[in-house]
Scaffold this motif. Sequence first.
Motif, PDB file in Angstrom:
ATOM      1  N   UNK A 105       0.828  -1.204   0.000  1.00  0.00           N
ATOM      2  CA  UNK A 105       0.000   0.000   0.000  1.00  0.00           C
ATOM      3  C   UNK A 105       0.863   1.256   0.000  1.00  0.00           C
ATOM      4  N   UNK A 106       2.009   1.164   0.642  1.00  0.00           N
ATOM      5  CA  UNK A 106       2.916   2.304   0.732  1.00  0.00           C
ATOM      6  C   UNK A 106       4.322   1.768   0.991  1.00  0.00           C
ATOM      7  N   UNK A 107       5.305   2.519   0.560  1.00  0.00           N
ATOM      8  CA  UNK A 107       6.700   2.121   0.732  1.00  0.00           C
ATOM      9  C   UNK A 107       7.414   3.145   1.612  1.00  0.00           C
ATOM     10  N   UNK A 108       8.234   2.656   2.515  1.00  0.00           N
ATOM     11  CA  UNK A 108       9.073   3.521   3.348  1.00  0.00           C
ATOM     12  C   UNK A 108      10.530   3.181   3.009  1.00  0.00           C
ATOM     13  N   UNK A 109      11.150   3.948   2.103  1.00  0.00           N
ATOM     14  CA  UNK A 109      12.542   3.665   1.744  1.00  0.00           C
ATOM     15  C   UNK A 109      13.495   4.236   2.787  1.00  0.00           C
ATOM     16  N   UNK A 110      13.794   3.436   3.791  1.00  0.00           N
ATOM     17  CA  UNK A 110      14.696   3.883   4.863  1.00  0.00           C
ATOM     18  C   UNK A 110      16.126   3.688   4.363  1.00  0.00           C
ATOM     19  N   UNK A 111      16.449   4.426   3.325  1.00  0.00           N
ATOM     20  CA  UNK A 111      17.735   4.313   2.640  1.00  0.00           C
ATOM     21  C   UNK A 111      18.457   5.645   2.729  1.00  0.00           C
ATOM     22  N   UNK A 112      19.716   5.608   3.088  1.00  0.00           N
ATOM     23  CA  UNK A 112      20.498   6.829   3.229  1.00  0.00           C
ATOM     24  C   UNK A 112      21.616   6.856   2.191  1.00  0.00           C
ATOM     25  N   UNK A 113      21.870   8.019   1.638  1.00  0.00           N
ATOM     26  CA  UNK A 113      22.984   8.160   0.708  1.00  0.00           C
ATOM     27  C   UNK A 113      22.620   7.790  -0.715  1.00  0.00           C
ATOM     28  N   UNK A 114      23.644   7.487  -1.495  1.00  0.00           N
ATOM     29  CA  UNK A 114      23.470   7.201  -2.911  1.00  0.00           C
ATOM     30  C   UNK A 114      22.612   5.959  -3.137  1.00  0.00           C
ATOM     31  N   UNK A 118      18.883   9.770  -3.278  1.00  0.00           N
ATOM     32  CA  UNK A 118      19.296  10.698  -4.329  1.00  0.00           C
ATOM     33  C   UNK A 118      18.335  10.777  -5.507  1.00  0.00           C
ATOM     34  N   UNK A 119      17.149  10.219  -5.366  1.00  0.00           N
ATOM     35  CA  UNK A 119      16.150  10.288  -6.431  1.00  0.00           C
ATOM     36  C   UNK A 119      16.097   9.062  -7.313  1.00  0.00           C
ATOM     37  N   UNK A 120      17.095   8.186  -7.234  1.00  0.00           N
ATOM     38  CA  UNK A 120      17.123   7.020  -8.122  1.00  0.00           C
ATOM     39  C   UNK A 120      15.984   6.047  -7.806  1.00  0.00           C
ATOM     40  N   UNK A 121      15.879   5.622  -6.559  1.00  0.00           N
ATOM     41  CA  UNK A 121      14.829   4.675  -6.214  1.00  0.00           C
ATOM     42  C   UNK A 121      13.463   5.354  -6.196  1.00  0.00           C
ATOM     43  N   UNK A 122      13.450   6.663  -5.932  1.00  0.00           N
ATOM     44  CA  UNK A 122      12.189   7.392  -5.987  1.00  0.00           C
ATOM     45  C   UNK A 122      11.611   7.358  -7.407  1.00  0.00           C
ATOM     46  N   UNK A 123      12.491   7.367  -8.407  1.00  0.00           N
ATOM     47  CA  UNK A 123      12.037   7.254  -9.788  1.00  0.00           C
ATOM     48  C   UNK A 123      11.372   5.913 -10.049  1.00  0.00           C
ATOM     49  N   UNK A 139      13.358  16.655  -5.403  1.00  0.00           N
ATOM     50  CA  UNK A 139      13.778  17.053  -4.060  1.00  0.00           C
ATOM     51  C   UNK A 139      14.871  16.165  -3.509  1.00  0.00           C
ATOM     52  N   UNK A 140      14.766  14.862  -3.770  1.00  0.00           N
ATOM     53  CA  UNK A 140      15.788  13.928  -3.292  1.00  0.00           C
ATOM     54  C   UNK A 140      17.131  14.202  -3.955  1.00  0.00           C
ATOM     55  N   UNK A 141      17.109  14.382  -5.280  1.00  0.00           N
ATOM     56  CA  UNK A 141      18.353  14.625  -6.008  1.00  0.00           C
ATOM     57  C   UNK A 141      19.006  15.936  -5.582  1.00  0.00           C
ATOM     58  N   UNK A 142      18.210  16.975  -5.455  1.00  0.00           N
ATOM     59  CA  UNK A 142      18.768  18.282  -5.062  1.00  0.00           C
ATOM     60  C   UNK A 142      19.248  18.271  -3.614  1.00  0.00           C
ATOM     61  N   UNK A 143      18.562  17.542  -2.759  1.00  0.00           N
ATOM     62  CA  UNK A 143      18.976  17.465  -1.369  1.00  0.00           C
ATOM     63  C   UNK A 143      20.211  16.615  -1.173  1.00  0.00           C
ATOM     64  N   UNK A 144      20.453  15.683  -2.108  1.00  0.00           N
ATOM     65  CA  UNK A 144      21.613  14.804  -1.984  1.00  0.00           C
ATOM     66  C   UNK A 144      22.895  15.495  -2.409  1.00  0.00           C
ATOM     67  N   UNK A 145      22.811  16.278  -3.482  1.00  0.00           N
ATOM     68  CA  UNK A 145      24.000  16.932  -4.030  1.00  0.00           C
ATOM     69  C   UNK A 145      24.218  18.265  -3.311  1.00  0.00           C
TER      70      UNK A 145
END
Length: 376
Positions: A105-114, A118-123, A139-145
């Motif tokens: 129903x929903x995903x919680x990506x408790x993933x830190x870093x690259x 960084x937007x990859x898995x969010x895609x 937002x993920x990509x801009x917040x990572x870099x």
Amino acid sequence: MTKTRIGIIFGGRSGEHEISVRSAKTVIQQIDQNKYEVIPIAISKEGQWLNPADSAAMLPAGSQELLAEDNEKYTDEPVALLGDTAYSGLAKLGPNDNKGNYPLDVVFPVLHGTFGEDGTIQGLFEMAGIPYIGCGVLGSACGMDKVTMKALFREAGLPICRHTWFLRGDFEKDPAGVTEKVKKELGYPVFVKPANLGSSVGVSRADTDESFRKAVELAAEYDRKIIVEENLDMREIECAVMGNDDPQASLPGEYILHDESKKFLDYTEKYAGTGNNEFVVPAPISEELTKKIQELAIRAFKAIDASGLARVDFFLRKDRGTLLVNEINTMPGLTDASGFPKMWAGTGLEFPEVIDTLVKLAIERHADLAKNKNCL
């Protein structure tokens, strides 16, 4: 009552793999088991997605005991859990596989870093059309870099520290030229960091040309882009933010170092439990400064088009008393040693309630995205 099926994705191909496992452990221990059916999905350091049964085995025993005993009922193709869209394009069950495909129903990506923050898995989640907790792709990509992040902060009129950046290849071609550029623009001492990482991984202080070279070599192990920041005599204060279009900020917190001979709060100090630091909420600052930090935290959140949650880190200069926005973390640490849950607890929202809020925000953002044409 039908439980919400939530996939906790953790681990990943990142220097912050172990922190992600610890964050997942805390989330599983704190989540309301009466409301949620938790399905663990681990990603190995090599990038392999593990099925729920094998994923559960990666967690500490205390967390495993809280998970459903029938994790083996789920498909051995974990990406299939993201739903029909992802399943049809990204995973196929074998002809003799009679295990079920139970979309989440929903995903919680408790993933830190690259490869996680960084937007990859969010895609991937966007393509799968599934609600997920945290910032979107942009937002993920801009917040990572950190370089892009600071450019957006500057555009938004936020106060930031002096910094410069260069590519790993630039230093390999002309180390002397890059060194002189840094000395001219900032002067020693400086802090050298991978532009795309967190948890103080790959970060070191440089006081001389030789220590700068070693610092760059360390940072270059983690990223092709390297950022260098001025050294400041300051206090480090944090503020947690949650929300989508109308984000709210927590009371700020502050790491207090008991041994002030330490130059900065590194990875070991944060997570190894040395006893040399404690995280205090609320931070011992004035009410006026508290409100200022909350205001700037929300502005920083909006500057990168964040959603869901983030932690904004500040520098409070001791010499001038001025406040600087250092960086934003779009999937902050959620361990028992992390500031994000502690700041919300200090604000009156315990971690189970924080998780409830994050799930609601994920579903809310997903519904808003569905209003777009040719989407979902």
